[in-house]
Design an enzyme around this catalytic site. Structure first.
Site, short mmCIF file in Angstrom:
data_model
loop_
_atom_site.label_atom_id
_atom_site.label_comp_id
_atom_site.label_asym_id
_atom_site.label_seq_id
_atom_site.Cartn_x
_atom_site.Cartn_y
_atom_site.Cartn_z
N SER A 279 0.83 -1.20 0.00
CA SER A 279 0.00 0.00 0.00
C SER A 279 0.87 1.26 0.00
CB SER A 279 -0.96 -0.06 1.19
OG SER A 279 -2.02 0.86 1.04
N ASP B 56 -5.69 -3.58 -2.44
CA ASP B 56 -4.70 -3.25 -1.42
C ASP B 56 -4.13 -4.50 -0.73
OD1 ASP B 56 -3.50 -2.34 1.08
OD2 ASP B 56 -4.47 -0.43 0.67
#
Length: 271
Positions: free
Chosen positions: A39, A153
């Site tokens: 991320s 993510d």
């Protein structure tokens, strides 16, 4: 000489703390050889691997809420609340069409495949596509379709990618966990044992539960894939959705790294 790996965890706006960690390592002339990130950790990691950390720090310190909102495309799109075209254009300003193989240091970003539920390591191909996939918060930003994968993510499957850094060839791994300061985050959301009543707001309860899940997953992964050093900045009092606190976050990341620096230096004496 031992190869040093950096595993940078996810945490949205809290990721500016990673910059402070890097500055502390640079102060001690500790050269990172490989970088893995999830991320926001992938975005910072790619800048480390591409020797663009100065540019990222300048951006982070100058960003305003208006600029954050200008990158947002509010409105329902397929699979998300927001679009990502403006974010991708911003990433292209820095990385252009660079491939991961073109970066100066070995690098990998971690994403999650919604089809299989598996962690997907992106260590080749277009840098921006990898960063978009690794940071596509489910339901907020659109997933990235690539081949037979539907990527979001990576923080939901591997929030601190220690094993990925090891697979890149690291002998010594320094991990940075942005989720470890849960008590301060819970207190900020209104869940403090010293208060007569906890927060009754549904959104705050949901955010506290999500933060608790992220912390528990991070701790479980770090216990399973033990790094040599874990750096846990005390940043729970800052909202993860706030990208405008770079000055404080960089300082807190720097301080957290300095706190464990004696352990890092001692470790290098023994390898």
């Amino acid at each position: 000489m031992a190869r040093i790996g950096l595993a940078l965890g996810g945490g949205a706006g809290l990721g500016w703390a990673h910059i402070g960690v890097m500055r502390a390592l640079e102060q001690e002339d500790i050269e990172v050889d490989v970088v893995a990130g999830t991320s926001i950790g992938a975005i910072v990691g790619a800048c480390v691997a591409g020797d663009m950390l100065d540019e990222l720090e300048d951006l982070a310190r100058d960003v305003t809420m208006r600029e954050v909102l200008s990158l947002s495309q509010f409105g329902f799109t397929k699979g998300s609340l927001m679009g990502a075209d403006k974010i991708e254009r911003k990433l292209r300003e820095y990385f252009g069409t660079l491939g991961i193989e073109d970066l100066r240091k070995p690098f990998a970003a971690v994403a999650a495949d919604l089809y299989s539920g598996e962690a997907i390591v992106l260590d080749e191909g277009d840098v921006v596509t990898a960063l978009r996939a690794s940071s596509a918060i489910p339901g907020v930003l659109p997933p990235v379709r690539t081949n037979h994968l539907y990527l979001v993510d990576g923080g939901i499957v591997d929030p601190v990618p220690v094993q990925v850094a090891r697979d890149l060839g690291a002998d010594v791994i320094i991990a940075v966990d942005l989720q470890g300061d849960y008590p301060a985050r819970a207190k900020r959301l209104g869940f403090d044992p010293l208060m007569k009543k906890p927060s009754m707001a549904a959104l705050k309860s949901a955010r506290a539960g999500w933060s608790l899940a992220l912390m528990a997953l991070s701790q479980a992964k770090l216990a399973a894939d033990k790094p040599d050093i874990v750096i846990t900045p005390r940043i729970g009092h800052i909202d993860m959705a706030n990208f405008t606190q770079a000055e404080e976050l960089i300082a807190l990341g720097h301080n957290a790294a300095l706190t464990v620096m004696p352990d890092i230096l001692q470790l290098f004496e023994t390898v």
